[in-house]
Design a protein around this motif. Structure first.
Motif, PDB file in Angstrom:
ATOM      1  N   SER A  91       3.667   0.598   2.853  1.00 56.74           N
ATOM      2  CA  SER A  91       3.890  -0.619   3.627  1.00 56.74           C
ATOM      3  C   SER A  91       3.870  -1.814   2.695  1.00 56.74           C
ATOM      4  O   SER A  91       3.263  -1.770   1.618  1.00 56.74           O
ATOM      5  N   ARG A  92       4.549  -2.860   3.112  1.00 51.75           N
ATOM      6  CA  ARG A  92       4.580  -4.118   2.347  1.00 51.75           C
ATOM      7  C   ARG A  92       4.529  -5.265   3.336  1.00 51.75           C
ATOM      8  O   ARG A  92       5.268  -5.275   4.318  1.00 51.75           O
ATOM      9  N   THR A  93       3.649  -6.216   3.083  1.00 50.78           N
ATOM     10  CA  THR A  93       3.487  -7.367   3.972  1.00 50.78           C
ATOM     11  C   THR A  93       3.476  -8.650   3.151  1.00 50.78           C
ATOM     12  O   THR A  93       2.751  -8.748   2.158  1.00 50.78           O
ATOM     13  N   PHE A  94       4.267  -9.621   3.578  1.00 51.58           N
ATOM     14  CA  PHE A  94       4.324 -10.916   2.914  1.00 51.58           C
ATOM     15  C   PHE A  94       3.419 -11.903   3.642  1.00 51.58           C
ATOM     16  O   PHE A  94       3.072 -11.707   4.800  1.00 51.58           O
ATOM     17  N   ASN A  95       3.067 -12.993   2.980  1.00 54.42           N
ATOM     18  CA  ASN A  95       2.203 -14.005   3.588  1.00 54.42           C
ATOM     19  C   ASN A  95       2.804 -14.613   4.854  1.00 54.42           C
ATOM     20  O   ASN A  95       2.076 -15.055   5.731  1.00 54.42           O
ATOM     21  N   ASN A  96       4.127 -14.640   4.948  1.00 56.87           N
ATOM     22  CA  ASN A  96       4.755 -15.225   6.130  1.00 56.87           C
ATOM     23  C   ASN A  96       4.733 -14.275   7.329  1.00 56.87           C
ATOM     24  O   ASN A  96       5.254 -14.610   8.393  1.00 56.87           O
ATOM     25  N   GLY A  97       4.144 -13.094   7.175  1.00 59.60           N
ATOM     26  CA  GLY A  97       4.020 -12.145   8.276  1.00 59.60           C
ATOM     27  C   GLY A  97       5.077 -11.061   8.301  1.00 59.60           C
ATOM     28  O   GLY A  97       4.948 -10.092   9.038  1.00 59.60           O
ATOM     29  N   ALA A  98       6.145 -11.201   7.527  1.00 62.60           N
ATOM     30  CA  ALA A  98       7.183 -10.164   7.479  1.00 62.60           C
ATOM     31  C   ALA A  98       6.594  -8.899   6.866  1.00 62.60           C
ATOM     32  O   ALA A  98       5.869  -8.953   5.873  1.00 62.60           O
TER      33      ALA A  98
ATOM     34  N   ASN B  67       0.851  -1.190   0.000  1.00 56.10           N
ATOM     35  CA  ASN B  67       0.000   0.000   0.000  1.00 56.10           C
ATOM     36  C   ASN B  67       0.884   1.236   0.000  1.00 56.10           C
ATOM     37  O   ASN B  67       1.889   1.276   0.721  1.00 56.10           O
ATOM     38  N   ARG B  68       0.484   2.225  -0.789  1.00 52.56           N
ATOM     39  CA  ARG B  68       1.156   3.528  -0.783  1.00 52.56           C
ATOM     40  C   ARG B  68       0.076   4.588  -0.732  1.00 52.56           C
ATOM     41  O   ARG B  68      -0.985   4.437  -1.333  1.00 52.56           O
TER      42      ARG B  68
END
Length: 135
Positions: A89-96, A74-75
């Motif tokens: 922000s950036r979020t990966f499926n593994n939670g990072a 998201n920007r």
């Protein structure tokens, strides 16, 4: 007859393309969803949504693979009355996840205040803030 229809089709295509180029970007919302599927279950789905308003913009993107890997980002930015705010922000499926935020304010006395913050994938945060004279 054939030459006339080709010429008419070319002119109508040119008119449509000219109209598309002449239209300025306007406030509103639009998005796109793409699904690519290949052999043996390989593939992905990608989405993108954009929202524009006077003084603000927001963009969201997401990609998910058939193997369960994915990322969402998201920007956003907004500006008004000598102030700017932007974030991502950036979020990966593994939670990072990681994010950043920027705020800038024109103080009206020849100075500008700024505040920048960034959080990395490891959870560490770095912030910088201060006031400087305008160039």
């Amino acid at each position: 007859m054939r030459k006339t229809s080709i010429l008419a089709a070319s002119l109508s295509t040119l008119a449509v393309l000219t109209a598309m180029v002449a239209v300025p970007a306007q406030a509103g919302q639009h998005g796109r969803l793409v699904s690519v599927q290949g052999a043996r279950g390989h593939g992905y789905v990608h989405s993108r949504d954009v929202s524009r308003q006077p003084g603000a913009i927001s963009v969201s993107r997401g990609t998910q693979t058939n193997a369960g890997r994915g990322v969402a980002s998201n920007r956003n930015a907004s500006w008004a009355d000598g102030a700017y705010h932007g974030g991502a922000s950036r979020t990966f499926n593994n939670g990072a996840s990681a994010s950043r935020s920027t705020d800038v304010v024109n103080n009206g006395d020849g100075t500008v205040s700024y505040d920048y913050s960034r959080t990395g994938y490891d959870g560490s945060t770095r912030s910088v803030s201060g006031t400087t004279t305008r160039p």
